[in-house]
Each structure stands twice: as C-alpha cells, then as structure tokens.
Design an enzyme around this catalytic site. Structure first.
Site, PDB file in Angstrom:
ATOM      1  N   LYS A   1     -87.646  25.403  33.005  1.00  0.00           N
ATOM      2  CA  LYS A   1     -88.474  25.339  31.804  1.00  0.00           C
ATOM      3  C   LYS A   1     -89.625  26.319  31.857  1.00  0.00           C
ATOM      4  CE  LYS A   1     -89.825  23.447  27.933  1.00  0.00           C
ATOM      5  NZ  LYS A   1     -89.091  23.964  26.753  1.00  0.00           N
TER       6      LYS A   1
ATOM      7  N   ASN B   1     -94.514  27.234  45.624  1.00  0.00           N
ATOM      8  CA  ASN B   1     -94.047  27.762  44.344  1.00  0.00           C
ATOM      9  C   ASN B   1     -94.525  29.197  44.267  1.00  0.00           C
ATOM     10  OD1 ASN B   1     -93.420  28.277  41.646  1.00  0.00           O
ATOM     11  ND2 ASN B   1     -95.291  27.281  40.909  1.00  0.00           N
ATOM     12  N   GLY B   2     -93.605  30.134  44.009  1.00  0.00           N
ATOM     13  CA  GLY B   2     -93.990  31.546  43.936  1.00  0.00           C
ATOM     14  C   GLY B   2     -93.002  32.387  44.702  1.00  0.00           C
TER      15      GLY B   2
ATOM     16  N   GLU C   1     -83.276  33.700  17.747  1.00  0.00           N
ATOM     17  CA  GLU C   1     -83.520  32.370  18.302  1.00  0.00           C
ATOM     18  C   GLU C   1     -82.235  31.527  18.303  1.00  0.00           C
ATOM     19  OE1 GLU C   1     -85.710  31.178  20.057  1.00  0.00           O
ATOM     20  OE2 GLU C   1     -85.660  29.016  19.816  1.00  0.00           O
TER      21      GLU C   1
ATOM     22  N   ARG D   1     -89.335  22.410  35.948  1.00  0.00           N
ATOM     23  CA  ARG D   1     -89.662  23.679  36.604  1.00  0.00           C
ATOM     24  C   ARG D   1     -88.533  24.181  37.510  1.00  0.00           C
ATOM     25  NH1 ARG D   1     -95.465  24.207  36.326  1.00  0.00           N
ATOM     26  NH2 ARG D   1     -95.368  25.899  37.822  1.00  0.00           N
TER      27      ARG D   1
ATOM     28  N   LYS E   1     -80.608  30.020  21.707  1.00  0.00           N
ATOM     29  CA  LYS E   1     -80.345  28.582  21.911  1.00  0.00           C
ATOM     30  C   LYS E   1     -78.903  28.369  22.343  1.00  0.00           C
ATOM     31  CE  LYS E   1     -83.494  27.422  22.165  1.00  0.00           C
ATOM     32  NZ  LYS E   1     -84.767  28.011  21.964  1.00  0.00           N
TER      33      LYS E   1
ATOM     34  N   CYS F   1     -90.259  26.350  40.443  1.00  0.00           N
ATOM     35  CA  CYS F   1     -90.440  25.248  41.388  1.00  0.00           C
ATOM     36  C   CYS F   1     -91.671  24.411  41.019  1.00  0.00           C
ATOM     37  CB  CYS F   1     -90.621  25.711  42.829  1.00  0.00           C
ATOM     38  SG  CYS F   1     -89.365  26.827  43.392  1.00  0.00           S
TER      39      CYS F   1
ATOM     40  N   HIS G   1     -74.136  49.677  12.719  1.00  0.00           N
ATOM     41  CA  HIS G   1     -74.468  50.670  13.740  1.00  0.00           C
ATOM     42  C   HIS G   1     -73.866  50.292  15.091  1.00  0.00           C
ATOM     43  CE1 HIS G   1     -77.082  52.686  10.930  1.00  0.00           C
ATOM     44  NE2 HIS G   1     -77.577  51.504  10.618  1.00  0.00           N
TER      45      HIS G   1
ATOM     46  N   GLU H   1     -78.168  29.727  25.975  1.00  0.00           N
ATOM     47  CA  GLU H   1     -78.785  29.079  27.130  1.00  0.00           C
ATOM     48  C   GLU H   1     -78.239  27.690  27.415  1.00  0.00           C
ATOM     49  OE1 GLU H   1     -83.057  28.479  27.213  1.00  0.00           O
ATOM     50  OE2 GLU H   1     -83.102  28.237  25.056  1.00  0.00           O
TER      51      GLU H   1
ATOM     52  N   TRP I   1     -86.308  25.872  42.161  1.00  0.00           N
ATOM     53  CA  TRP I   1     -85.500  26.821  41.374  1.00  0.00           C
ATOM     54  C   TRP I   1     -85.358  28.025  42.279  1.00  0.00           C
ATOM     55  CZ3 TRP I   1     -86.104  31.812  39.468  1.00  0.00           C
ATOM     56  CH2 TRP I   1     -85.190  32.200  38.483  1.00  0.00           C
TER      57      TRP I   1
HETATM   58  O1  M6R Z   1     -93.415  28.689  28.166  1.00  0.00           O
HETATM   59  P1  M6R Z   1     -93.146  29.965  27.446  1.00  0.00           P
HETATM   60  O2  M6R Z   1     -93.135  29.801  25.961  1.00  0.00           O
HETATM   61  O3  M6R Z   1     -94.027  31.088  27.872  1.00  0.00           O
HETATM   62  O4  M6R Z   1     -91.664  30.342  27.877  1.00  0.00           O
HETATM   63  C1  M6R Z   1     -91.057  31.523  27.480  1.00  0.00           C
HETATM   64  C2  M6R Z   1     -89.576  31.469  27.742  1.00  0.00           C
HETATM   65  O5  M6R Z   1     -89.321  31.284  29.101  1.00  0.00           O
HETATM   66  C3  M6R Z   1     -88.902  30.338  26.974  1.00  0.00           C
HETATM   67  O6  M6R Z   1     -89.155  30.417  25.610  1.00  0.00           O
HETATM   68  C4  M6R Z   1     -87.386  30.354  27.202  1.00  0.00           C
HETATM   69  O7  M6R Z   1     -86.830  31.488  26.630  1.00  0.00           O
HETATM   70  C5  M6R Z   1     -86.772  29.075  26.634  1.00  0.00           C
HETATM   71  N1  M6R Z   1     -85.895  28.488  27.584  1.00  0.00           N
HETATM   72  C6  M6R Z   1     -86.025  29.285  25.372  1.00  0.00           C
HETATM   73  O8  M6R Z   1     -85.471  28.115  24.884  1.00  0.00           O
END
Ligand code: M6R
Length: 610
Positions: A605, A100-101, A483, A27, A487, A2, A506, A490, A74
C-alpha cells in the site's frame, strides 16, 4: 516498504504486537516476524506468508516478555522466505533488528564483516545492521546502534533489541518514517501512527537522523551527533469513518468503493458553507497574497495520486489560467526541473509516505519553493514536511488499490480550483456557487451508481478471461482511462493500457481485433464527438467496446457492445463518477479470476522505498 512495531510494557507483548502489525499489513505482506525479550532470553517466531500464518504459529508457541519488536515485510533484497523474514539477528543471536528501508551500501559492508568473521544467514540488506551492532555492542545498545548507523547509506527505520541491554528498544530513523507512541508505564514504536492509535493518541514523530530509545517509563531522542532532542508530543486523533474493519464487506476495496458517497458528503459538509459561498481549508499555511502570485504549478505524485494530479492540471489551466505540469515524482526528483520563484509545487499522496513524492518535496524545498500537499493520512511525513496541507479526509484506506482516496483527491482539487478561481477573479461568484451546488449532488449520483451494478457485473462476467484491455478517454477523462487501466492490472493481473483516445491511431490501434475489449470513457462533454469517432475506429477493427456514457445517450448504445451509464454532470467533475464503474469492474474481474483483491501480489500500500 515493510511495517515495524515495538512495545515495552505490561500487556501481553505478542498479542499486542500482532494486532498492531495487522494494522500495518498494507505496507507489505510477504512474510512476518516477531522477537521478544523474556528474562534475558531472546525469542523469535517468523514465517513466510501473511500475518495470519504467524498468528497461527504464536497460538501454538506463544512468546512472553517485557518488550518486543515485530515486522511485516515487502521484499526488496532477498526473496520472500522464512529465513529472510525479520527480525534478523547477529552471529550469536543476541541482537534482533527490524528494518524498513534499503541499505544501499550493504554489499560493501557485508564483505568487510565477512572478512572479520561474521556469519551471514540471509540474502537481505538488513542483516548487515545486526552484525554491525554486534560488532560495536558491549553493554550499551544505544551506543552500538549509533555507531552502526554511521556506516549506513540509504534509508532506514529501525527497532532493535538485545539480551545485553534488555530493558529498552533502540530506534533510529533516516528517510523512512518512525513514530513513538507515548503511554503510561508503557511505550510504543511504529512505522506509522495508525498502527498504535488504538493504544495511544500521544505521538512523537521522529525526524531524519534521530536515534533514541524507549523503555517502560522513559523516552530519549538524540540527534545524529548525540545531542538530546526535545520530545515534541502531538495528539493525533483520527476518529474517521472506516478503520481496519471490513464491516460485512468481503474485501476492504469493496467497502472503500462503497464509502465514497459518505466521504464526499462529509468533506463537502466540512469544507463548504451551507449557502455555498465559502470554502474552508485549515492547514494551507499559504497566504492569499502568495496564492494570488503563483505563476506556475508543478504537481508531482505517483500512481493513482498522479492520475488525480492530471485532472488537477486540466482544472488549473481551464479555470485559473495557470501553467501546470504534472510530473511523476520519480522523474521530477532527478530531472533538474527549471523553476521560478513563483512556482508552487503540489504533492498528492494518499499515504503521505511515498518515498519518491517525499523526495520531490525535499527537492522543491531545497529550491526555496512553496509546497502544498494533498494528503489523506493525518500527520504523515508528507503532511508534516510540506508548507501547507489539504487533507482529503477519505479515512483510512486499507485496500492496496486506491479508490476512495482517489475520488477524495479529485474533490479536493475541485474545491481548490473553485477557491482559487474566486480569489483570482477567474471565476464569478455565481459560477462558483453553481459549481458547488453541483458538487453537492455527487454523493447521490454515486449512491445511484453503486446501487445498480448490473452492467458492470455483466461486463466482468463476459471479459474476465481476456488477456489485454485498452482504456481510452480524452481531456478530463484521460486520467480516468489511466486510472481504470491501473486498477485492472494491479488487482486482476491483466495487462491493461490507458491511453488518450486521440493517440489511438498513433500506435495502439494495431492491437485491436475481435479479442480486444476497449473501455471508452465517453460522457456527453466537449470531446464527446471525438470519442464517438474513436469508438467507430475500434468497432471498424472489430474490437469490443464497453462505453461509460451519460444516462439518456441512446446514440452510443447503438454503436457499442455494452454501455454503463453515469448521471449527467458538468464535464470537469465527471472523472469523479466515471471512475466508479471502473473500480467496480476491476474488483469483480479480480474476484472472478480468484485474485487476492486487497493484497495483490508484489505490491504494498505504501511505497516507502525508491
Ligand atoms: O500513497 P500514495 O498516494 O503516494 O501512493 C501512490 C501510489 O503508490 C498508489 O497510488 C498506487 O499506485 C496504488 N496502489 C494505486 O491503486
């Protein structure tokens, strides 16, 4: 997560708050709302959906006033709905709260308040705050909030207004970030500086446990016990490339992918001397003696930043001969790690606000360990709470899927390795210079790859309807496999697994059949032949292979279904290139599936809650 903003001053309060809120939309974006005070009346507009929806409502029914607060949500407690959107109010709608929290003991407080006759209208944890304030509010909102927060367990950044004390916004912070922006005859509050940086550069970063208020001309900050605190104003200047405009790109993610050559070039110019003999880090705050005496490193991070950390582990072990662990912050913080005095804890974070990573830093500090962070967001909580920070200077990253911050984190790790290798004598001057000269070629290589997306587009076209994907890589590109899979899942909602290619037999090999696309990261490196064997194993089970290979590798093209080439590069730097086609692939697949690329469902984010 948030995002919250607040404003008191002469400007059009609803417009200003909405513009600032848009800068915080990363956020959370499942609902948004705004409350203003106008001549003793509380006006509220809120709506499920993106901020744009709220904007439309405000066009029809604007809100005037001298001050106001706003929120982008959020959902944690209670589904995304107009009812659960913030601001939340008390029984008589005299108090409005944005939060927020997470309030961990809200059930217990709610029961108590219900017994006292309070009427609840939402499923949120936040609503208890509004009622607690109501319970304690006579005329002084600050005192009421002070009393209310004493009951709260969990985390909160709060902005509160009330018709009973109409000239101020009361703010409080505990384990969720909050910054006060200092203006002339106006003041601001926000979850992070980027939301209000266009309005002021003078920021007061609130500390945990602090509570205070802003009026048009005054700012007051108190500690938990009510003792006045010094207001430490910091000048925050963040005139970096990017910013919240898409600059003609369809999405922020695509823009950010394309910004990578510029980011890498700028960082190299800033950090490496022209003769490639020196590397500069400004804020490490860790003496050369200390760096020399580090006996062990623990890297802790989440998501994409964790993947960067994995590359860091391989680098530090190879070039510095330093035992290095890379741990998920959410595990590190609870696993009672065994440490020695010579352990350096490194946190990696784009946002600098990730709750678990921050908790990992606090744990490390409670064990008297030095903490060095790699961070993108200037003056973020992680940057401020670490002993030292290496900013990765990727510029604002808005797309939820991290792209340019990842490659900037990798670059920072490369440079830190070379710097420390010289210091420790594990790298000769000639070798270090050769490495730096090679780094300087990366922006050109990236440009070349971004200019030619033909194969990536073809693969996206062919496989966008697949339900599952495997990504395989080894050694430095094990992280790339993770990674690439992250990507894809998500932003396109396709199930994708990243694996160390050697682990295939395995278990995951059982998944492979003619419907399974397998992305194999196989540049010409020291584990190339091993990757070729893994590719053979997939092909023998009729899997479809997309290979990321080194330009000129004709052998691989005969084996696989599709090849995407990268320019030849030293193996430890290759992850900074191999990830580019995977970012593009995820983007194009998501586009073809009609997904919301910049704001994927259920994600935000910046993950500021556990
Ligand atoms: O802001 P940060 O790098 O600490 O965030 C960590 C993860 O939340 C962030 O990398 C998340 O996995 C991304 N959405 C990946 O694209």
């Amino acid at each position: 997560m948030c995002g919250i903003v607040g404003y008191v001053g002469d400007k059009a309060v609803d417009t200003l708050l909405i513009v600032s809120l848009e800068r915080l939309e990363y956020r959370g974006y499942d609902s948004a709302g705004i409350a203003t005070l106008n001549g003793g009346k509380l006006g509220i507009r809120k709506q499920v959906g993106k901020i744009q929806v709220l904007k439309e409502i405000l066009k029809e029914e604007p809100l005037e006033g001298q001050l106001g607060i706003a929120h982008t949500r959020w959902a944690t407690h209670g589904e995304p709905s107009t009812e659960n959107a913030h601001p939340l109010t008390d029984c008589k709608s005299e108090v409005a709260v944005v939060h927020n929290g997470i309030i961990e003991n809200y059930t217990e407080i709610k029961k108590e308040l219900l017994r006292e006759g309070h009427i609840f209208r939402t499923q949120t944890d936040t609503e208890v705050i509004a009622h607690l304030i109501e319970k304690h509010l006579n005329k002084n909102l600050l005192v009421a909030v002070q009393k209310a927060v004493k009951r709260l367990e969990g985390s909160y950044a709060l902005a509160v207004i009330s018709i009973k004390d109409p000239d101020r916004i009361v703010v409080a912070r505990y384990r969720s970030p909050l910054v006060i922006g200092v203006g002339r005859n106006e003041n601001f509050v926000a979850s992070d500086a980027s939301a209000i940086l266009n309005l002021t550069s003078n920021m007061i970063f609130m500390e945990d446990g602090q509570i205070g208020f802003i009026t048009r001309r005054r700012i007051k900050i108190l500690d938990r016990e009510g003792k006045p605190q010094e207001k430490k104003v910091k000048i925050v200047k963040w005139h970096l490339l990017g910013g919240p405009q898409r600059d003609g790109y369809r999405h922020f993610m695509l823009k950010e992918i394309h910004e990578q050559p510029v980011v890498i070039r700028n960082v190299l110019q800033r950090r490496v001397s022209q003769d490639a003999k020196r590397i500069y880090f400004e804020h490490t705050n860790i003496t050369k003696e200390k760096l020399l005496n580090i006996g062990r490193v623990i890297i802790q991070a989440c998501g994409t930043s964790w993947n960067a950390g994995l590359v860091g582990k391989y680098l530090f072990e190879k070039y510095l001969r330093l035992p290095t662990e890379v741990d998920l912050s959410s595990e590190f913080r609870y696993r009672m790690p065994v440490v020695r005095g010579d352990t350096l804890v490194m946190a990696i974070s784009q946002s600098g606000e990730t709750a678990d990573t921050l908790a990992g830093i606090r744990l490390a500090k409670s064990m008297f360990l030095d903490v060095l962070s790699l961070c993108n967001t200037i003056e973020s909580t992680i940057a401020r709470e670490s002993d030292g920070v290496i900013y990765v200077f990727a510029g604002p990253e808005i797309g939820v899927a991290s792209t340019k911050a990842y490659t900037a984190e990798l670059l920072a790790l490369f440079l830190l390795t070379i710097y420390s290798g010289r210091l420790k004598g594990t790298l000769s001057e000639e070798e270090a210079m050769r490495m730096l000269e090679e780094l300087k070629k990366i922006p050109y290589y990236m440009e070349e790859m971004l200019d030619n997306q033909k194969e990536v587009l073809e693969c996206a076209e062919k496989y966008y309807q697949s339900s599952n994907f495997l990504f395989l890589g080894r050694k430095f590109n094990y992280a790339t496999a993770l990674e690439g899979a992250l990507k894809l899942k998500e932003i396109s909602y396709i199930h994708a697994e990243g694996y160390a290619a050697g682990e295939m037999k395995h278990g995951p090999l059982a998944l492979v059949d003619e419907r399974m696309p397998v992305v194999c990261i196989a540049p010409k490196d020291s584990v190339y032949q091993k990757m070729i064997s893994n590719i053979q194993e997939v092909k023998a089970r009729r899997g479809k292979v997309i290979a990321i290979a080194t330009r000129g590798d004709e052998e691989i093209t005969k084996l696989v279904d599709h090849t995407i080439f990268i320019p030849p590069i030293r193996e430890e730097f290759s992850p900074i290139l191999t990830v580019i086609p995977l970012q593009l692939f995820a983007y194009h697949v998501a586009m073809k599936r009609g997904c919301h690329v910049d704001q994927p469902r259920n994600l935000a984010k910046s993950v500021t809650v556990e």
